[in-house]
Design an enzyme around this catalytic site. Sequence first.
Site, mmCIF file in Angstrom:
data_model
loop_
_atom_site.group_PDB
_atom_site.id
_atom_site.type_symbol
_atom_site.label_atom_id
_atom_site.label_comp_id
_atom_site.label_asym_id
_atom_site.label_seq_id
_atom_site.Cartn_x
_atom_site.Cartn_y
_atom_site.Cartn_z
ATOM 1 N N PRO A 2 0.830 -1.195 0.000
ATOM 2 C CA PRO A 2 0.000 0.000 0.000
ATOM 3 C C PRO A 2 0.864 1.244 0.000
ATOM 4 O O PRO A 2 1.746 1.392 0.834
ATOM 5 C CB PRO A 2 -0.786 -0.096 1.303
ATOM 6 C CG PRO A 2 -0.320 -1.316 1.996
ATOM 7 C CD PRO A 2 0.928 -1.771 1.339
ATOM 8 N N GLU A 3 0.609 2.110 -0.943
ATOM 9 C CA GLU A 3 1.235 3.414 -0.970
ATOM 10 C C GLU A 3 0.155 4.413 -0.560
ATOM 11 O O GLU A 3 -0.902 3.999 -0.106
ATOM 12 C CB GLU A 3 1.794 3.684 -2.377
ATOM 13 C CG GLU A 3 2.767 2.599 -2.829
ATOM 14 C CD GLU A 3 3.339 2.805 -4.218
ATOM 15 O OE1 GLU A 3 3.523 3.962 -4.619
ATOM 16 O OE2 GLU A 3 3.612 1.802 -4.907
ATOM 17 N N LYS A 60 2.618 6.257 5.003
ATOM 18 C CA LYS A 60 1.974 4.969 4.737
ATOM 19 C C LYS A 60 1.517 4.310 6.029
ATOM 20 O O LYS A 60 1.122 3.132 6.017
ATOM 21 C CB LYS A 60 2.938 4.047 3.992
ATOM 22 C CG LYS A 60 3.393 4.603 2.637
ATOM 23 C CD LYS A 60 4.419 3.696 1.987
ATOM 24 C CE LYS A 60 5.010 4.345 0.744
ATOM 25 N NZ LYS A 60 6.123 3.570 0.177
ATOM 26 N N ARG A 284 14.389 -4.092 -7.101
ATOM 27 C CA ARG A 284 13.069 -3.646 -7.564
ATOM 28 C C ARG A 284 13.159 -3.046 -8.959
ATOM 29 O O ARG A 284 14.215 -2.580 -9.385
ATOM 30 C CB ARG A 284 12.424 -2.692 -6.571
ATOM 31 C CG ARG A 284 13.256 -1.544 -6.186
ATOM 32 C CD ARG A 284 12.838 -0.919 -4.866
ATOM 33 N NE ARG A 284 11.469 -1.230 -4.442
ATOM 34 C CZ ARG A 284 10.805 -0.492 -3.591
ATOM 35 N NH1 ARG A 284 11.334 0.590 -3.110
ATOM 36 N NH2 ARG A 284 9.596 -0.841 -3.219
#
Length: 296
Positions: A2-3, A60, A284
């Site tokens: 979740p951002e 966040k 990433r």
Amino acid sequence: MPELPEVQTIVTDLKKVLPGLKIRDIWTDFAKMIKQPKSFSAFKKQLAGRKILDVKRKGKNILINLSDNKTLLIHQKMTGHMLYGKFRETRNKKQKWVAAPGPLRDDPQNRFLHLVISLSNGKQLALSDVRKFAKVLICETNKLAELKDVKNIGPDPLEKSFTFKKFREILSGKKGGVKDVLMKQEIISGIGNIYSNEILWDAGVYPFRQTNKLTQAELKKIYQAIKKVLKLGVKLRGDSVVDYRDPFGRKGGYQNFHKAYQREGEKCPKGDKGTIKRIKKGGRSTFFCSVHQKLI
DNA sequence: TGCAGTGTTGCTTC
DNA sequence: CGAAGCAACACTGC
């Protein structure tokens, strides 16, 4: 996972249902996620009987404000999500809690329950988290500002006070690639891998461009893209490209609007004859258009 | 079957 | 000190 848009969606939803309820009981099968207080029994003691007053977001982090000067902080990390609904305990060793029929029960993403908070209306607030990176802690509400998780966090890009002037200030003199800087929570809060890719696609800036070399025009474009992309993310209730679900187990919609993220090899949606490239760094992926985000 | 890849953060290493 | 790598963990898909 979740951002900012996902956490905001969760907080908005929870704020509609939680305030006024009391905490009756707490269950976990993974006490390691509880960082403060150290023991689960102390954690339980501090929560039981408290009333939920408010639900907020800081970067966040989800902040659940309780009576008696307590605040429960939850960071969902990669795969955590908060669920709200009717669950019941079972004798099944593998799945110790099960939700009432509906998306909370039927969607496999919602079955990795590691923390269940039973509430005074017979419903539960649960944390589902496959990879078990999520963390929770309790802090005295009046000492929240001193907490590292809150103190060391940069301005919120959707706040009115986040002006272009402020953005320019916080980026000035920052070294490193612009994408990495956008994801640094102590500089600006809430942006992660999906939205940073989408923001720089929209702004037309090469993700590895040195932050301190950005022109005024580029800074302006990035600033505008941050607001635009994050607002759309919130409007679409987050991004469920992988496993994000809202507190009722439902998906968000932003994954249908990705321009760059996870579109390696596809044509750039801008129609500029570019192709979406992917570069892996530090475990990433970064996605960008080979034409309109070219290295200047 | 095995391994690369996954939204985050913070610690270790160089 | 800054940047990069990797660990925390579990699952999916190629």
